[in-house]
Enzyme design. Sequence first.
Site, PDB file in Angstrom:
ATOM      1  N   SER A  54     -23.891 103.102 103.679  1.00  0.00           N
ATOM      2  CA  SER A  54     -23.164 101.986 104.613  1.00  0.00           C
ATOM      3  C   SER A  54     -24.033 101.899 105.822  1.00  0.00           C
ATOM      4  O   SER A  54     -23.886 101.022 106.531  1.00  0.00           O
ATOM      5  CB  SER A  54     -21.766 102.184 104.582  1.00  0.00           C
ATOM      6  OG  SER A  54     -21.623 103.375 105.291  1.00  0.00           O
ATOM      7  N   LYS A  61     -23.525 102.785 115.161  1.00  0.00           N
ATOM      8  CA  LYS A  61     -22.928 102.067 113.921  1.00  0.00           C
ATOM      9  C   LYS A  61     -21.593 101.437 114.277  1.00  0.00           C
ATOM     10  O   LYS A  61     -20.632 102.178 115.416  1.00  0.00           O
ATOM     11  CB  LYS A  61     -22.674 103.204 112.870  1.00  0.00           C
ATOM     12  CG  LYS A  61     -22.225 102.615 111.534  1.00  0.00           C
ATOM     13  CD  LYS A  61     -21.992 103.633 110.654  1.00  0.00           C
ATOM     14  CE  LYS A  61     -21.705 103.123 109.118  1.00  0.00           C
ATOM     15  NZ  LYS A  61     -21.381 104.152 108.168  1.00  0.00           N
ATOM     16  N   SER A  86     -23.871 107.939 103.298  1.00  0.00           N
ATOM     17  CA  SER A  86     -24.141 106.872 104.130  1.00  0.00           C
ATOM     18  C   SER A  86     -25.182 107.184 105.312  1.00  0.00           C
ATOM     19  O   SER A  86     -25.584 105.973 106.018  1.00  0.00           O
ATOM     20  CB  SER A  86     -22.820 106.234 104.609  1.00  0.00           C
ATOM     21  OG  SER A  86     -22.436 105.372 103.632  1.00  0.00           O
TER      22      SER A  86
END
Length: 480
Positions: free
Chosen positions: A152, A77, A176
């Site tokens: 997210s 990420k 997330s």
Amino acid sequence: MNITTLTIWQIKELLWKKEISVSDLINEYLSTIYEKNETLNAFLHINEGCINQAESSQKKYIDKTAGELEGIPIAIKDNICTVDQPTTCASKILKGYMSPFDAHVIKKLRDAGAILIGKTNMDEFAFGSSTENSAFGPTLNPYDTQRVPGGSSGGSAAAVAADMVPGALGSDTGGSIRQPASFCGVVGLKPSYGRVSRYGLVAFGSSLDQIGPFAKSVKDVALILKVIAGYDQHDSTCCNLDVPEYDREIEKDIEKSKIKIGIPEEYFQEGLSPEIREKINKILDFLENNGFFVEKINLPHTHYGIPTYYIISTAEASTNLARFDGVKFGYRSKDSKTVYDLYVNSRGEGFGQEAKRRIMLGTFVLSAGYYEAYYLKAQKVRTLIMKDFENAFSKVSFIITPTTPETAFKLGEKSEKPLMMYLSDIYTVGANLAGIPGINLPIGFSSGKLPIGMQILAPAFKELDLLQFAYYIEQNFTRE
Ligand code: GLN
């Protein structure tokens, strides 16, 4: 055989047997990424140069010195710092930013031989539940490109679901990892607070953030957790506890008669999709028929979860984001005449809408006149929520809940309605407020062929029990 559909364990077996080589593997994944990324936009950066590592990795399989993730491509990420690839947090303010150091988890992955194949898309600074808040365009759900992958960490979840990578890292402040894992039909684990070092994770809500793995199977998630977990002197909240051999130990027989499963009534009320409820009921029947004890429990402060989370997380975010001022990092607005203008213009031009909203909310709840009414109150309620879990875990070993109230929603459906978007986290924020681990396990599909996930929660630092239980379900429950 299509290598990219395999699990990490299956790939490792082929590598050990020399049935495939690391360079075949990496080339295969790189071409899948290039092919699919145009549509899905799961990757913000593709690390083409990683192919150069293939040869030395291959040698380690020959010398029998291969690490736990030797030659395995892993996606990261884009809020986790890497020295050799940009770290942008999907924000214009950090576009092209190169970190001078690797996050602790990155060092651990490199030491284990993993190949860091690219950085994944996300909601800007991890603010969101759909990956639509990225400054570089949304990621699409591989099951239906009209829909969001969740957020997210939507890029990481979509990348695993679309066979662009067999494993990935995400971060979870209020859901997330678990929520996008649920929307994309993959396994995703948020570890206990303090299990994995946050050093090098660009901070959102420092008392809530944790880094965790995504993969196609529980055993793969267990393997990645084993690699990334453990003490780090650079994070004072990281606990000095032994790291079990999660991946091997989960295969041990489970003592069913000792396991009680709690079903919190508050998580199965209005707002939950009937199809998700039905699928979870099937699992509960399966568990009861297999000798587990299932009972109803109560977590009475559940409905305070969302307001408490959004006060604490925005307060922490507003202070964490103060460092992006156009001076020390990333984007700097041109032609500002005073230092004040430089701050205001750089932040005004560099941050997206949701980041600004969070900064304003956070600054408000921390302001002198409102601190006690909001921030302090939220901290007290947080303690009550923690106590709910403590009480529950004095009676049961695990808690089963839905991961999300509904399956993946359409792009644009909630982007103009922040409160609706915030409600997508209703079942996940509790684990972050209480610091406990939670996993999303895919349990089937809706009538519209979208993945459905189930969340399992365990007491703090009981990741091994949690993974073992999730593994049992994964191995024995037949998904439809
Ligand atoms: N969706 C939640 C939020 O917008 C959680 C985000 C996260 O876990 N990073 O804050």
